[in-house]
Design a protein around this motif. Structure first.
Motif, PDB file in Angstrom:
ATOM      1  N   THR A 119      -2.624  -7.333   5.835  1.00 50.56           N
ATOM      2  CA  THR A 119      -3.115  -7.721   4.513  1.00 50.56           C
ATOM      3  C   THR A 119      -4.215  -6.806   4.001  1.00 50.56           C
ATOM      4  O   THR A 119      -4.549  -6.868   2.814  1.00 50.56           O
ATOM      5  CB  THR A 119      -3.652  -9.161   4.563  1.00 50.56           C
ATOM      6  N   HIS A 219       3.183   1.740   2.071  1.00 46.08           N
ATOM      7  CA  HIS A 219       4.434   1.153   1.597  1.00 46.08           C
ATOM      8  C   HIS A 219       5.109   0.411   2.735  1.00 46.08           C
ATOM      9  O   HIS A 219       5.094   0.869   3.886  1.00 46.08           O
ATOM     10  CB  HIS A 219       5.386   2.241   1.075  1.00 46.08           C
ATOM     11  N   ASN A 221       8.684  -2.536   3.250  1.00 48.44           N
ATOM     12  CA  ASN A 221       9.736  -3.349   2.648  1.00 48.44           C
ATOM     13  C   ASN A 221      10.464  -4.116   3.729  1.00 48.44           C
ATOM     14  O   ASN A 221       9.993  -4.182   4.878  1.00 48.44           O
ATOM     15  CB  ASN A 221      10.691  -2.478   1.819  1.00 48.44           C
ATOM     16  N   GLN A 240       8.953  -5.800  -1.179  1.00 47.50           N
ATOM     17  CA  GLN A 240       8.278  -4.526  -1.003  1.00 47.50           C
ATOM     18  C   GLN A 240       6.813  -4.645  -1.367  1.00 47.50           C
ATOM     19  O   GLN A 240       6.408  -5.507  -2.151  1.00 47.50           O
ATOM     20  CB  GLN A 240       8.934  -3.429  -1.843  1.00 47.50           C
ATOM     21  N   PHE A 241       6.037  -3.784  -0.754  1.00 44.54           N
ATOM     22  CA  PHE A 241       4.610  -3.689  -1.037  1.00 44.54           C
ATOM     23  C   PHE A 241       4.241  -2.220  -1.128  1.00 44.54           C
ATOM     24  O   PHE A 241       4.631  -1.417  -0.272  1.00 44.54           O
ATOM     25  CB  PHE A 241       3.779  -4.364   0.067  1.00 44.54           C
ATOM     26  N   GLN A 243       0.862   0.487  -2.202  1.00 48.79           N
ATOM     27  CA  GLN A 243      -0.553   0.626  -2.551  1.00 48.79           C
ATOM     28  C   GLN A 243      -0.918   2.102  -2.599  1.00 48.79           C
ATOM     29  O   GLN A 243      -0.463   2.892  -1.770  1.00 48.79           O
ATOM     30  CB  GLN A 243      -1.429  -0.080  -1.525  1.00 48.79           C
ATOM     31  N   ASP A 266      -2.310  -1.874  -6.209  1.00 48.24           N
ATOM     32  CA  ASP A 266      -1.166  -2.242  -5.382  1.00 48.24           C
ATOM     33  C   ASP A 266      -0.350  -3.331  -6.053  1.00 48.24           C
ATOM     34  O   ASP A 266      -0.790  -3.974  -7.024  1.00 48.24           O
ATOM     35  CB  ASP A 266      -1.601  -2.688  -3.978  1.00 48.24           C
ATOM     36  N   GLN A 268       2.894  -6.330  -4.914  1.00 49.34           N
ATOM     37  CA  GLN A 268       3.772  -6.917  -3.906  1.00 49.34           C
ATOM     38  C   GLN A 268       4.843  -7.748  -4.582  1.00 49.34           C
ATOM     39  O   GLN A 268       4.572  -8.482  -5.539  1.00 49.34           O
ATOM     40  CB  GLN A 268       2.974  -7.786  -2.937  1.00 49.34           C
ATOM     41  N   SER A 269       6.053  -7.637  -4.103  1.00 50.27           N
ATOM     42  CA  SER A 269       7.177  -8.429  -4.581  1.00 50.27           C
ATOM     43  C   SER A 269       7.853  -9.026  -3.357  1.00 50.27           C
ATOM     44  O   SER A 269       8.337  -8.295  -2.488  1.00 50.27           O
ATOM     45  CB  SER A 269       8.162  -7.560  -5.370  1.00 50.27           C
ATOM     46  N   ALA A 270       7.856 -10.367  -3.270  1.00 50.61           N
ATOM     47  CA  ALA A 270       8.384 -11.052  -2.095  1.00 50.61           C
ATOM     48  C   ALA A 270       9.282 -12.194  -2.526  1.00 50.61           C
ATOM     49  O   ALA A 270       9.075 -12.802  -3.588  1.00 50.61           O
ATOM     50  CB  ALA A 270       7.247 -11.578  -1.225  1.00 50.61           C
ATOM     51  N   LYS A 320       5.865 -11.890  -7.809  1.00 50.12           N
ATOM     52  CA  LYS A 320       5.124 -10.631  -7.843  1.00 50.12           C
ATOM     53  C   LYS A 320       3.621 -10.887  -7.857  1.00 50.12           C
ATOM     54  O   LYS A 320       3.139 -11.827  -8.476  1.00 50.12           O
ATOM     55  CB  LYS A 320       5.531  -9.802  -9.063  1.00 50.12           C
ATOM     56  N   SER A 351      -0.813 -13.665  -9.611  1.00 47.49           N
ATOM     57  CA  SER A 351       0.347 -13.883  -8.755  1.00 47.49           C
ATOM     58  C   SER A 351       1.281 -14.891  -9.394  1.00 47.49           C
ATOM     59  O   SER A 351       0.831 -15.838 -10.065  1.00 47.49           O
ATOM     60  CB  SER A 351      -0.079 -14.373  -7.361  1.00 47.49           C
TER      61      SER A 351
END
Length: 395
Positions: A119, A219, A221, A240-241, A243, A266, A268-270, A320, A351
């Motif tokens: 994190t 990066h 994923n 994917q993340f 930064q 950065d 993040q997409s989860a 996201k 978020s």
């Protein structure tokens, strides 16, 4: 961040110089020959020199000062006139010695640079404390912690979480800007307080007489995640993340004025859920639920036709979390007795969250095991009722 010691001589002058920046700190030995220099800059190296009339000066080097820990040292001075034998140090250990700090854990910049982190937040390193359980310490809620950055409070002002950015799960300050971190559970120093769980104190980096900088990117994923839990197949979904960050520090005026800046951006997409609808006849195991895809499609069509309501997807949709953070710091050595530090921190983050995250059915939060269409085994009874409504509407 404090140097203490003795040389068995009253009225002696002790000067500590932070070699990378030229910052100087001074103290005069007391009647018992001991001295204390509080508020020193963490890190190092330092050159500490003790001198007094009639004795030859003596210097020692400190490799590094740790946050919240007193560094002890002793000097043996030789008389100049008669070249007498070295003066023995008789000062006893003081109350703020390095061996009397209470229950605390310090994490230096070397550990911050090499220890793994996912994190990139202070929590990943605060867990080195034995009393830690995530962001909770000694069994207390994280909102009962006291987080400070460079000695100033850095808590969530609204009390919604333990620190700024906690609601979106992002780091409030760039990790590369942190010099040291200390976690206090039961400190002996009465100056530290305002917490029931732990006092988490972080010190940020400052510029020195040497220009330093870095450009970095991160990066990850779904390719970095396993696809099996034992013999059971698992589909982590697509996430994917990424930064990117830049760091720069150095002198504006040598030995006097310094700057430091660190910026990160950065995103993040989860997956909002990893569960998949059953196309019919599939085994209910792993990511596959007993909820039929045909039922969910029928429900979506019913809501769209009768109420003009777009339900959105019930699987394979991501949440996201974009964020950016900036820290800018200026340090000015006004004199040997006065130092000025100006710091600016900015955090922008948001978020996505599932519209329905209820725990009213007694199965806990549905964020990880369902979505807004009650896509879980716990919502099976609800879907049975919806199926009846849809069937009746077709009569």
């Amino acid at each position: 961040m404090t140097a203490a010691g003795g040389m068995a001589i009253a009225g002696g002058a002790v000067t500590a110089v932070h070699l990378p920046s030229g910052s100087q700190y001074r103290a005069i030995t007391r009647a018992d020959g001991r001295f204390n220099i509080p508020g020193m800059r963490v890190g190092g190296p330092y050159q500490v020199t003790a001198r007094t009339l009639g004795y030859a000066p003596k210097s020692r080097t400190i490799a590094s000062l740790s946050l919240g820990v007193t560094t002890d040292m002793a000097f043996v001075l030789e008389q100049v006139a008669t070249q007498l034998a070295a003066v023995a140090v008789t000062a006893s250990e003081g109350p703020f010695s390095s061996g009397r700090t209470g229950a605390a854990t310090a994490v230096g910049k070397d550990a911050l640079a090499v220890l793994p982190t996912i994190t990139r937040t202070l929590n990943d390193f605060a867990r080195l404390t034995p009393q830690s359980s995530g962001s909770s310490f000694a069994g207390m809620d994280n909102r009962l912690n006291n987080i400070t950055v460079d000695g100033s409070y850095f808590n969530n002002s609204f009390g919604l979480s333990g620190q700024p950015g906690g609601r979106t799960g992002v780091s409030p300050i760039p990790l590369d800007a942190v010099e040291q971190v200390q976690v206090n559970i039961a400190p002996f120093d009465v100056r530290q307080g305002n917490f029931v769980g732990a006092g988490v104190n972080a010190v940020t980096k400052s510029g020195t007489n040497q220009f330093t900088g870095s450009l970095y990117g991160l990066h990850r994923n779904q390719d970095f995640v396993g696809t099996k839990a034992g013999k059971l197949a698992f589909n982590p979904g697509t996430f994917q993340f990424g930064q990117i960050g830049v760091l720069l520090g150095g002198p504006i005026v040598k030995d006097k004025l310094f700057f430091f800046v660190n910026y990160e951006n950065d995103g993040q997409s989860a997956p909002a859920t990893n569960f998949q609808a059953n196309t019919g006849g599939q085994t209910v195991a792993g990511n596959t639920t007993r909820v039929l895809k045909s039922d969910l499609d029928a429900l979506s069509a019913f809501m769209q036709t009768n109420f003009d309501y777009e339900t959105g997807p019930y699987s394979d949709w991501n949440l996201k979390t974009p964020s950016s953070r900036l820290i800018t710091k200026f340090d000015y050595n006004a004199s040997q007795n006065n130092k000025l530090s100006l710091r600016y921190i900015q955090l922008d983050s948001k978020s996505d969250n599932a519209m329905s995250n209820s725990s009213s059915l007694g199965f806990g939060s549905r964020r990880d095991n369902t979505n807004s269409m009650a896509f879980s085994n716990s919502g099976y009874a609800i879907l049975e009722n919806i199926r009846s409504i849809v069937a009746e509407s077709n009569l």
